[in-house]
Design a protein around this motif. Structure first.
Motif, PDB file in Angstrom:
ATOM      1  N   THR A  42       8.257   3.979 -13.840  1.00 29.77           N
ATOM      2  CA  THR A  42       7.192   3.074 -13.392  1.00 29.77           C
ATOM      3  C   THR A  42       7.682   2.156 -12.291  1.00 29.77           C
ATOM      4  O   THR A  42       8.887   1.931 -12.125  1.00 29.77           O
ATOM      5  N   MET A  43       6.715   1.611 -11.534  1.00 33.56           N
ATOM      6  CA  MET A  43       7.002   0.630 -10.493  1.00 33.56           C
ATOM      7  C   MET A  43       5.959  -0.476 -10.570  1.00 33.56           C
ATOM      8  O   MET A  43       4.768  -0.211 -10.716  1.00 33.56           O
ATOM      9  N   ASN A  44       6.425  -1.732 -10.481  1.00 37.16           N
ATOM     10  CA  ASN A  44       5.522  -2.876 -10.518  1.00 37.16           C
ATOM     11  C   ASN A  44       5.938  -3.907  -9.481  1.00 37.16           C
ATOM     12  O   ASN A  44       7.116  -4.289  -9.411  1.00 37.16           O
ATOM     13  N   VAL A  45       4.982  -4.351  -8.648  1.00 42.12           N
ATOM     14  CA  VAL A  45       5.231  -5.468  -7.734  1.00 42.12           C
ATOM     15  C   VAL A  45       5.059  -6.746  -8.538  1.00 42.12           C
ATOM     16  O   VAL A  45       3.960  -7.073  -8.976  1.00 42.12           O
ATOM     17  N   GLY A  46       6.170  -7.470  -8.740  1.00 39.03           N
ATOM     18  CA  GLY A  46       6.153  -8.603  -9.668  1.00 39.03           C
ATOM     19  C   GLY A  46       5.898  -9.956  -9.032  1.00 39.03           C
ATOM     20  O   GLY A  46       5.261 -10.822  -9.637  1.00 39.03           O
ATOM     21  N   THR A  47       6.409 -10.188  -7.825  1.00 35.67           N
ATOM     22  CA  THR A  47       6.205 -11.476  -7.159  1.00 35.67           C
ATOM     23  C   THR A  47       5.915 -11.244  -5.684  1.00 35.67           C
ATOM     24  O   THR A  47       6.291 -10.209  -5.117  1.00 35.67           O
ATOM     25  N   ILE A  48       5.249 -12.224  -5.063  1.00 37.18           N
ATOM     26  CA  ILE A  48       5.004 -12.197  -3.628  1.00 37.18           C
ATOM     27  C   ILE A  48       5.054 -13.621  -3.094  1.00 37.18           C
ATOM     28  O   ILE A  48       4.488 -14.537  -3.705  1.00 37.18           O
ATOM     29  N   HIS A  49       5.761 -13.814  -1.996  1.00 35.78           N
ATOM     30  CA  HIS A  49       5.876 -15.122  -1.361  1.00 35.78           C
ATOM     31  C   HIS A  49       5.774 -14.934   0.154  1.00 35.78           C
ATOM     32  O   HIS A  49       6.304 -13.969   0.704  1.00 35.78           O
ATOM     33  N   GLY A  50       5.092 -15.863   0.795  1.00 37.27           N
ATOM     34  CA  GLY A  50       5.014 -15.771   2.253  1.00 37.27           C
ATOM     35  C   GLY A  50       4.192 -16.883   2.858  1.00 37.27           C
ATOM     36  O   GLY A  50       3.331 -17.470   2.206  1.00 37.27           O
ATOM     37  N   GLY A  51       4.466 -17.168   4.126  1.00 38.29           N
ATOM     38  CA  GLY A  51       3.665 -18.143   4.858  1.00 38.29           C
ATOM     39  C   GLY A  51       4.201 -19.550   4.801  1.00 38.29           C
ATOM     40  O   GLY A  51       4.876 -19.953   3.843  1.00 38.29           O
ATOM     41  N   LEU A  52       3.904 -20.296   5.872  1.00 35.40           N
ATOM     42  CA  LEU A  52       4.314 -21.692   5.972  1.00 35.40           C
ATOM     43  C   LEU A  52       3.178 -22.622   5.586  1.00 35.40           C
ATOM     44  O   LEU A  52       3.341 -23.565   4.829  1.00 35.40           O
ATOM     45  N   GLY A  76       0.814  -1.209   0.000  1.00 35.53           N
ATOM     46  CA  GLY A  76       0.000   0.000   0.000  1.00 35.53           C
ATOM     47  C   GLY A  76       0.847   1.259   0.000  1.00 35.53           C
ATOM     48  O   GLY A  76       0.549   2.228  -0.714  1.00 35.53           O
ATOM     49  N   ASP A  77       1.935   1.243   0.770  1.00 33.07           N
ATOM     50  CA  ASP A  77       2.851   2.387   0.770  1.00 33.07           C
ATOM     51  C   ASP A  77       3.494   2.592  -0.598  1.00 33.07           C
ATOM     52  O   ASP A  77       3.645   3.731  -1.066  1.00 33.07           O
ATOM     53  N   LEU A  78       3.898   1.489  -1.242  1.00 27.26           N
ATOM     54  CA  LEU A  78       4.559   1.587  -2.548  1.00 27.26           C
ATOM     55  C   LEU A  78       3.633   2.178  -3.607  1.00 27.26           C
ATOM     56  O   LEU A  78       4.099   2.840  -4.551  1.00 27.26           O
ATOM     57  N   GLU A  79       2.328   1.957  -3.461  1.00 26.26           N
ATOM     58  CA  GLU A  79       1.381   2.520  -4.424  1.00 26.26           C
ATOM     59  C   GLU A  79       1.430   4.045  -4.429  1.00 26.26           C
ATOM     60  O   GLU A  79       1.069   4.674  -5.431  1.00 26.26           O
TER      61      GLU A  79
END
Length: 374
Positions: free
Chosen positions: A229-239, A210-213
């Motif tokens: 430009t800025m793009n969030v390309g990948t997200i990983h998290g959690g077990l 949200g901050d990056l937006e």
């Protein structure tokens, strides 16, 4: 003149070398090209930034008054992807005017065209300012080969650079810079039924995104390149679903314009996300490439390309990044254009192909530019 090499046949030869990056393994392909150039009278040197990750620098001619012109391209290609190909990715199959294969457009056809032009003109080039051919490994993952050549001062002189990336033979005067960041949030794991006992790293990451937006670049726009430009390309998290995640990670792709320093950009992102406890790491860094369209040699390139286009080219920059930025730094800042036979919209696609007519046109374009460099 020496005997002419068929650039379409040479493209097929290059396609048969599997140089998918990772792992790359460009040595055999580089040695094949080096052998052709050496036979035509070029002095060839090979440089490896890692085992079998081979780039080459070939030179012919040269005088004290004017540095040579440089033509360059990379021999690594991207993976094939999950979708099945209807043509063998490494056989150089043809259908009508289309030559298929991984790297046909990006950018073994461009290399074939510049090498064919260089070999055909070798006797003439030996008597003037000359030509430098730079064939790089590792472009597709961080421009590793070009950066190695520039950082270790392995490049000779050059007065101008033609990067034979796919442009459908339209001359582009640069591209945006490329800075990739890895951003990580951490927390404390706990049972999913008791989230209040833990500290959820994914929820922290949601706030980071949200901050990056709302992030604002220090330069809002460029006259030719447009906006960064800025793009969030990948997200990983959690077990697992029933645990509170103690780690989350994203990667962010920024494309920058001249005037944006990537070190400062990293510090700005770190400052923005510091209240979230996020760790920011820059993982890829390629500077913008730009030459003023008023440059005399750029105008000469525009003039040379005009007969093949709908009209005289207007100043444009390409969307993707290239080795050109690192090579320009290594050569001391000469003007550069991006110009090659490949179809830019087909790069990295399944059933990638290149027009054989455009390959032939590129040879003529490149020969003209080589001969006009006096």
């Amino acid at each position: 003149m020496t005997a002419r090499i068929d650039p379409r046949s040479l493209t097929r030869e290059l396609l048969r070398y599997n140089t998918i990056n990772p792992p790359g393994m460009e040595r055999a392909c580089a040695r094949h090209l080096g052998g052709l150039l050496e036979s035509a009278g070029f002095a060839v040197k090979y440089h490896e930034f890692a085992e079998s990750r081979t780039s080459l620098v070939a030179e012919i001619g040269g005088d004290d008054d004017r540095p040579p012109i440089c033509f360059t391209g990379h021999i690594d290609v991207v993976p094939l992807g999950a979708a099945p190909w209807s043509h063998d990715a490494f056989a150089g199959e043809t259908e009508g005017d289309k030559l298929y294969g991984r790297g046909s457009t990006d950018m073994k056809s461009g290399i074939a065209a510049l090498v064919a032009a260089a070999i055909e003109l070798a006797p003439q080039l030996a008597k003037g300012p000359g030509l430098v051919v730079v064939i790089t490994a590792g472009e597709e993952v961080g421009c590793e080969g070009a950066r190695f050549l520039a950082d270790h001062k392995l490049l000779p002189r050059a007065g101008a650079i033609v990067v034979a990336e796919p442009t459908a033979n339209y001359p582009y005067i640069g591209h945006k810079g490329l800075a990739w960041f890895e951003i990580e949030t951490t927390g404390v794991t706990a049972h999913g039924s008791m989230p209040e006992v833990g500290d959820n790293a994914i929820l922290k990451m949601a706030k980071v995104i949200g901050d990056l937006e709302h992030f604002e670049f220090p330069v809002h726009s460029h006259a030719v390149m447009g906006k960064p430009t800025m793009n969030v390309g990948t997200i990983h998290g959690g077990l697992n679903t029933n645990s509170v995640p103690d780690r989350a990670k994203i990667t962010v792709d920024t494309r920058t314009v001249p005037g944006i320093d990537h070190v400062h950009l990293c510090h700005s992102i770190e400052a923005l996300l510091a209240p979230r406890g996020a760790h920011v790491r820059k993982i890829v860094d390629t500077a913008p490439l730009y030459t003023e369209p008023s440059n005399e040699w750029v105008q000469q390139v525009f003039e040379t390309c005009t007969p093949l286009l709908d009209g005289r080219p207007t100043p444009k920059t390409i969307t993707f990044s290239t080795d050109g930025a690192d090579l320009k730094r290594g050569f001391g800042g000469p003007p550069a254009v991006i110009l090659g036979p490949g179809e830019p919209t087909l790069a990295h696609q399944t059933d990638e192909w290149c027009s054989m007519t455009r390959i032939e046109q590129s040879v003529d374009l490149f020969k003209t530019l080589m001969l006009r460099w006096k």
